[in-house]
Design a protein around this motif. Structure first.
Motif, short mmCIF file in Angstrom:
data_model
loop_
_atom_site.label_atom_id
_atom_site.label_comp_id
_atom_site.label_asym_id
_atom_site.label_seq_id
_atom_site.Cartn_x
_atom_site.Cartn_y
_atom_site.Cartn_z
N ARG A 1 0.82 -1.21 0.00
CA ARG A 1 0.00 0.00 0.00
C ARG A 1 0.86 1.27 0.00
O ARG A 1 0.48 2.29 -0.57
N GLN B 1 -5.10 3.98 9.36
CA GLN B 1 -6.29 4.07 8.53
C GLN B 1 -6.57 5.52 8.14
O GLN B 1 -7.02 5.79 7.02
N TRP B 2 -6.32 6.45 9.03
CA TRP B 2 -6.55 7.86 8.73
C TRP B 2 -5.72 8.30 7.52
O TRP B 2 -6.20 8.98 6.62
N ARG C 1 -11.91 8.21 10.27
CA ARG C 1 -13.09 8.68 9.54
C ARG C 1 -13.70 7.57 8.72
O ARG C 1 -13.04 6.65 8.28
N ARG D 1 -6.60 -4.74 5.27
CA ARG D 1 -7.52 -5.86 5.50
C ARG D 1 -6.90 -6.95 6.38
O ARG D 1 -7.59 -7.58 7.18
N GLU E 1 -6.62 6.19 4.32
CA GLU E 1 -8.02 6.42 3.99
C GLU E 1 -8.85 5.13 3.91
O GLU E 1 -10.05 5.18 3.76
N ARG E 2 -8.19 4.02 3.99
CA ARG E 2 -8.90 2.75 4.16
C ARG E 2 -7.95 1.80 4.87
O ARG E 2 -6.73 1.94 4.77
N GLY E 3 -8.51 0.88 5.61
CA GLY E 3 -7.70 0.04 6.46
C GLY E 3 -6.91 -1.03 5.72
O GLY E 3 -7.08 -1.26 4.52
#
Length: 256
Positions: A105, A230-231, A256, A238, A234-236
């Motif tokens: 990521r 995650q912030w 968020r 998995r 913008e997505r965790g």
């Protein structure tokens, strides 16, 4: 270099997916060429010369031939078979998956130099496979350092907004970490001071201090790290949901 079609590098295998009846596409994080996707031809055949060498978590010396969209693996030698150790222990295996997913990521632009991220990943996999430190602490240290390399270093002592010397008692994900009373946004969390000390120790590599932390502080720290990650992504991640550890994420720091 200058247009050479073949190149050699060290790499960690992040993942492998099936292609056709006998091939695989392997995603590699290399030391000098960033993240690369390449075709490994015939590796799913029992007669393959290097099928087992391209399993996830394995550190390899690989030779590749450049292609338009995908490169081709032409030679590979194992430098460290971390996958063999991790696959034999479910706890280590799930942490390993979280490590490689995070590394992928943070290197979303292919072929962009990511030497620091590569070295972080190799160090974490080596430490994990040798069981030098508790696996959840290895994971949190890796996540914090990956964030720092990407430009998102969290502050756990001085105020993340004004730089006022700490320690401070409040933590705010959006603000960048610890915040002083004057900068504290509404809804900030108030974690145990020992939790912030633990995270500061993980970021700086002070393992003796980190391993002295109480279990409740480790759980709370893992929750803060997951929320901070995650912030910024913008997505965790998995894979984190499969890691064997109960997370205590204070409501005030949930992403968020």
């Amino acid at each position: 270099m200058g247009g050479a079609k073949s190149y050699r590098d060290e790499a960690v295998v992040l993942r492998a997916t099936k292609l056709g009846e006998a091939d695989r596409i392997v995603t590699l994080l290399t030391r000098h060429h960033g993240r690369v996707r390449a075709v490994a031809k015939g590796v799913r055949r029992t007669s393959s010369r290097f099928g087992a060498r391209l399993e996830p978590f394995t550190c390899v010396d690989v030779q590749l031939h450049r292609g338009r969209s995908l490169d081709t693996v032409t030679q590979v030698d194992v430098l460290a078979p971390y996958g063999q150790v991790l696959a034999a222990d479910y706890g280590l295996y799930t942490v390993g998956h979280a490590l490689v997913e995070t590394a992928e990521r943070f290197t979303e632009v292919e072929r962009e130099n990511a030497t620091q991220q590569y070295l972080l990943l190799v160090g974490a996999l080596r430490t994990l496979s040798r069981r030098e430190h508790p696996a959840p602490l290895v994971l949190d240290a890796f996540l914090l350092r990956s964030l720092a390399v990407a430009g998102y270093a969290a502050s756990f002592v001085d105020c993340a907004r004004c730089g006022d010397p700490g320690p401070h008692t409040a933590f705010n994900v959006a603000a960048g970490g610890a915040v002083c009373a004057a900068c504290r946004p509404p809804g900030s969390a108030a974690p145990d001071p020992q939790t912030l000390g633990l995270l500061a120790a993980l970021l700086s590599g002070e393992w003796a201090l980190a391993e002295d932390a109480e279990e409740r502080c480790r759980r709370e720290g893992s929750g803060l790290v997951a929320a901070f990650l995650q912030w910024h992504l913008e997505r965790g991640i998995r894979s984190l949901r499969h890691v064997e550890r109960p997370l205590e994420v204070p409501e005030a720091v949930q992403a968020r």
